[in-house]
Design a protein around this motif. Structure first.
Motif, short mmCIF file in Angstrom:
data_model
loop_
_atom_site.label_atom_id
_atom_site.label_comp_id
_atom_site.label_asym_id
_atom_site.label_seq_id
_atom_site.Cartn_x
_atom_site.Cartn_y
_atom_site.Cartn_z
N GLY A 233 0.79 -1.23 0.00
CA GLY A 233 0.00 0.00 0.00
C GLY A 233 0.82 1.28 0.00
N VAL A 234 2.02 1.23 -0.59
CA VAL A 234 2.87 2.42 -0.59
C VAL A 234 2.67 3.22 -1.87
CG1 VAL A 234 4.59 1.50 1.00
CG2 VAL A 234 4.86 1.08 -1.43
N ASP A 235 2.79 4.54 -1.72
CA ASP A 235 2.56 5.47 -2.82
C ASP A 235 3.69 5.47 -3.84
OD1 ASP A 235 0.34 6.39 -1.38
OD2 ASP A 235 1.51 7.95 -0.39
N HIS A 236 3.33 5.91 -5.04
CA HIS A 236 4.32 6.23 -6.07
C HIS A 236 4.88 7.62 -5.77
CE1 HIS A 236 3.80 3.19 -9.26
NE2 HIS A 236 2.56 3.10 -8.78
N PHE A 237 6.12 7.85 -6.16
CA PHE A 237 6.67 9.20 -6.13
C PHE A 237 6.03 9.96 -7.28
CE2 PHE A 237 9.81 12.34 -7.57
CZ PHE A 237 10.02 13.02 -6.40
N THR A 238 5.40 11.07 -6.96
CA THR A 238 4.77 11.91 -7.98
C THR A 238 5.35 13.31 -7.92
OG1 THR A 238 2.97 12.58 -6.50
CG2 THR A 238 2.60 10.61 -7.86
N TYR A 239 5.16 14.06 -9.00
CA TYR A 239 5.67 15.42 -9.07
C TYR A 239 4.72 16.25 -9.93
CZ TYR A 239 7.34 13.79 -13.58
OH TYR A 239 7.39 13.26 -14.84
N PRO A 240 4.64 17.55 -9.66
CA PRO A 240 3.75 18.41 -10.44
C PRO A 240 4.33 18.69 -11.83
CG PRO A 240 4.92 19.70 -8.80
CD PRO A 240 5.30 18.27 -8.57
N LYS A 241 3.45 18.70 -12.81
CA LYS A 241 3.83 19.04 -14.18
C LYS A 241 3.06 20.29 -14.59
CE LYS A 241 4.14 15.62 -17.15
NZ LYS A 241 3.84 14.39 -17.93
N LYS A 242 3.45 20.85 -15.70
CA LYS A 242 2.75 22.04 -16.22
C LYS A 242 1.29 21.72 -16.48
CE LYS A 242 6.68 24.33 -18.30
NZ LYS A 242 7.26 24.90 -19.51
N GLY A 243 0.47 22.73 -16.34
CA GLY A 243 -0.95 22.59 -16.62
C GLY A 243 -1.71 21.82 -15.55
N GLY A 244 -1.12 21.72 -14.36
CA GLY A 244 -1.79 21.04 -13.28
C GLY A 244 -1.74 19.52 -13.35
N MET A 245 -1.00 18.99 -14.29
CA MET A 245 -0.86 17.54 -14.42
C MET A 245 0.08 17.01 -13.34
SD MET A 245 -2.78 16.89 -17.04
CE MET A 245 -2.30 15.30 -17.64
N VAL A 246 0.02 15.71 -13.12
CA VAL A 246 0.88 15.05 -12.13
C VAL A 246 1.66 13.95 -12.84
CG1 VAL A 246 0.92 13.64 -10.04
CG2 VAL A 246 -0.70 15.53 -10.23
N GLY A 247 2.98 13.98 -12.67
CA GLY A 247 3.83 12.93 -13.21
C GLY A 247 3.98 11.82 -12.17
N ILE A 248 3.97 10.59 -12.64
CA ILE A 248 4.11 9.44 -11.75
C ILE A 248 5.38 8.70 -12.16
CG2 ILE A 248 3.10 7.27 -10.98
CD1 ILE A 248 0.35 8.46 -11.67
N THR A 249 6.23 8.41 -11.18
CA THR A 249 7.48 7.71 -11.46
C THR A 249 7.37 6.24 -11.06
OG1 THR A 249 8.52 8.01 -9.29
CG2 THR A 249 8.71 9.85 -10.85
N SER A 250 8.45 5.52 -11.30
CA SER A 250 8.49 4.11 -10.92
C SER A 250 9.03 3.92 -9.50
CB SER A 250 9.37 3.33 -11.91
OG SER A 250 10.70 3.83 -11.87
N TYR A 251 9.24 5.00 -8.78
CA TYR A 251 9.74 4.91 -7.40
C TYR A 251 8.58 4.82 -6.42
CZ TYR A 251 14.41 5.68 -9.09
OH TYR A 251 15.60 5.52 -9.74
N ARG A 252 8.76 4.00 -5.37
CA ARG A 252 7.72 3.80 -4.37
C ARG A 252 8.23 4.20 -2.99
NH1 ARG A 252 3.68 0.50 -7.07
NH2 ARG A 252 2.44 0.83 -5.21
N ARG A 253 7.34 4.79 -2.20
CA ARG A 253 7.68 5.25 -0.85
C ARG A 253 8.13 4.06 0.00
NH1 ARG A 253 5.94 9.87 1.55
NH2 ARG A 253 4.22 10.01 0.08
N ALA A 254 9.16 4.29 0.79
CA ALA A 254 9.64 3.26 1.71
C ALA A 254 8.58 2.98 2.77
CB ALA A 254 10.93 3.70 2.38
#
Length: 113
Positions: free
Chosen positions: A63-84
């Motif tokens: 149940g751990v989250d993906h690392f996400t980051y804000p992108k232009k236009g209010g979009m959210v980028g999702i990476t392949s990294y998961r919270r410890a």
């Protein structure tokens, strides 16, 4: 963000049976490498381990989250990294296990090219 040197030492100690951990600062955080292969990030005041399609079910089950980051236009980028998961911070065996999952995901990606 400043990098927590104590956390880096803890990770290096936990991963010592697997390999040598080094750190490279990037984007206000840091990338962690085991014998030259990236396996984790320190970012957004947390620790994130590399994942891939093979390890995804394990991370999802925790149940751990993906690392996400804000992108232009209010979009959210999702990476392949998961919270410890929380036990990584106080259980050396757990830290090593999650580190090995991250390292394995990176090594699989390197083999695929």
């Amino acid at each position: 963000m400043s990098v927590d040197a104590g956390l880096v030492e803890w990770i290096a100690e936990a991963m010592a049976p697997i390999g040598h951990v080094t750190m490279r600062r990037m984007f206000g955080g840091a990338a962690l490498y085991c014998d030259g292969t990236i396996f984790a990030l320190l970012a957004m005041d947390d620790l994130w381990f590399k994942s891939d399609a093979e390890s995804k079910p394990l991370w999802d089950a925790m149940g751990v989250d993906h690392f996400t980051y804000p992108k232009k236009g209010g979009m959210v980028g999702i990476t392949s990294y998961r919270r410890a998961p929380s036990d990584a911070h106080d259980d050396q065996d757990a830290m090593r296990h999650y580190g090995e999952l991250g390292l394995a995901a990176s090594l699989r990606k390197a083999r695929r090219g």
